[in-house]
Design a protein around this motif. Structure first.
Motif, mmCIF file in Angstrom:
data_model
loop_
_atom_site.group_PDB
_atom_site.id
_atom_site.type_symbol
_atom_site.label_atom_id
_atom_site.label_comp_id
_atom_site.label_asym_id
_atom_site.label_seq_id
_atom_site.Cartn_x
_atom_site.Cartn_y
_atom_site.Cartn_z
ATOM 1 N N LEU A 41 0.820 -1.208 0.000
ATOM 2 C CA LEU A 41 0.000 0.000 0.000
ATOM 3 C C LEU A 41 0.859 1.265 0.000
ATOM 4 N N GLN A 42 1.963 1.235 0.722
ATOM 5 C CA GLN A 42 2.876 2.380 0.731
ATOM 6 C C GLN A 42 3.493 2.597 -0.643
ATOM 7 N N GLN A 43 3.846 1.492 -1.314
ATOM 8 C CA GLN A 43 4.389 1.607 -2.664
ATOM 9 C C GLN A 43 3.356 2.206 -3.612
ATOM 10 N N LEU A 44 2.135 1.737 -3.514
ATOM 11 C CA LEU A 44 1.085 2.241 -4.394
ATOM 12 C C LEU A 44 0.805 3.726 -4.155
ATOM 13 N N PRO A 52 -5.842 6.393 -16.150
ATOM 14 C CA PRO A 52 -7.140 6.446 -15.473
ATOM 15 C C PRO A 52 -7.732 5.058 -15.197
ATOM 16 N N GLN A 53 -7.498 4.099 -16.073
ATOM 17 C CA GLN A 53 -8.014 2.746 -15.848
ATOM 18 C C GLN A 53 -7.323 2.095 -14.652
ATOM 19 N N VAL A 54 -6.043 2.333 -14.525
ATOM 20 C CA VAL A 54 -5.300 1.786 -13.382
ATOM 21 C C VAL A 54 -5.790 2.451 -12.094
ATOM 22 N N ARG A 55 -5.982 3.759 -12.133
ATOM 23 C CA ARG A 55 -6.508 4.458 -10.949
ATOM 24 C C ARG A 55 -7.878 3.909 -10.569
ATOM 25 N N GLN A 56 -8.702 3.647 -11.567
ATOM 26 C CA GLN A 56 -10.033 3.101 -11.311
ATOM 27 C C GLN A 56 -9.924 1.715 -10.667
ATOM 28 N N ARG A 57 -9.000 0.911 -11.133
ATOM 29 C CA ARG A 57 -8.794 -0.420 -10.543
ATOM 30 C C ARG A 57 -8.292 -0.285 -9.110
ATOM 31 N N VAL A 61 -10.148 -1.914 -5.951
ATOM 32 C CA VAL A 61 -9.461 -2.834 -5.034
ATOM 33 C C VAL A 61 -9.480 -2.268 -3.615
ATOM 34 N N ALA A 62 -9.250 -0.970 -3.488
ATOM 35 C CA ALA A 62 -9.255 -0.347 -2.159
ATOM 36 C C ALA A 62 -10.625 -0.465 -1.504
ATOM 37 N N THR A 63 -11.676 -0.286 -2.270
ATOM 38 C CA THR A 63 -13.030 -0.420 -1.742
ATOM 39 C C THR A 63 -13.286 -1.850 -1.284
ATOM 40 N N LYS A 64 -12.888 -2.794 -2.111
ATOM 41 C CA LYS A 64 -13.053 -4.209 -1.770
ATOM 42 C C LYS A 64 -12.250 -4.558 -0.513
#
Length: 104
Positions: A41-44, A52-57, A61-64
């Motif tokens: 998470l720190q790396q991310l 934008p697609q990666v940010r959306q993913r 993932v963060a929500t999940k």
């Protein structure tokens, strides 16, 4: 540039492993996985994704993960309560044994 998608996949895999470790009460493994997940998470967060697609993913993932974390906290809380109940029973039994020994 970091491989955001690869880190997300690793984060999801480690989260599944963490759930299994908690359900089997493997606390040392759980702690190791929590530490590893925190590093991911720190790396991310250190290098935001430009795509934008990666940010959306990442958001998905963060929500999940947040939902899964809430479930894990509930499981841990239930286990804590069960342990506290067992300790209370042990204390009560020990006290009863002491009283029995004193009044025999």
């Amino acid at each position: 540039m970091i491989a955001h998608l690869q880190l997300l996949d690793e984060l999801e895999q480690q989260t599944a492993a963490l759930e299994a470790a908690v359900s089997h009460q493997h606390w040392e493994e759980s702690q190791r996985l929590m530490t590893s997940r925190l590093a991911i998470l720190q790396q991310l967060s250190a290098e935001p994704a430009a795509d934008p697609q990666v940010r959306q993913r990442i958001v998905a993932v963060a929500t999940k993960l947040a939902e899964q974390e809430q479930l894990l906290v509930q499981v841990l809380h239930q286990q804590q309560q069960a342990i506290e109940h067992s300790l209370l029973n042990l204390r009560t039994a020990e006290r009863a044994r002491q009283l029995y020994q004193q009044h025999r």
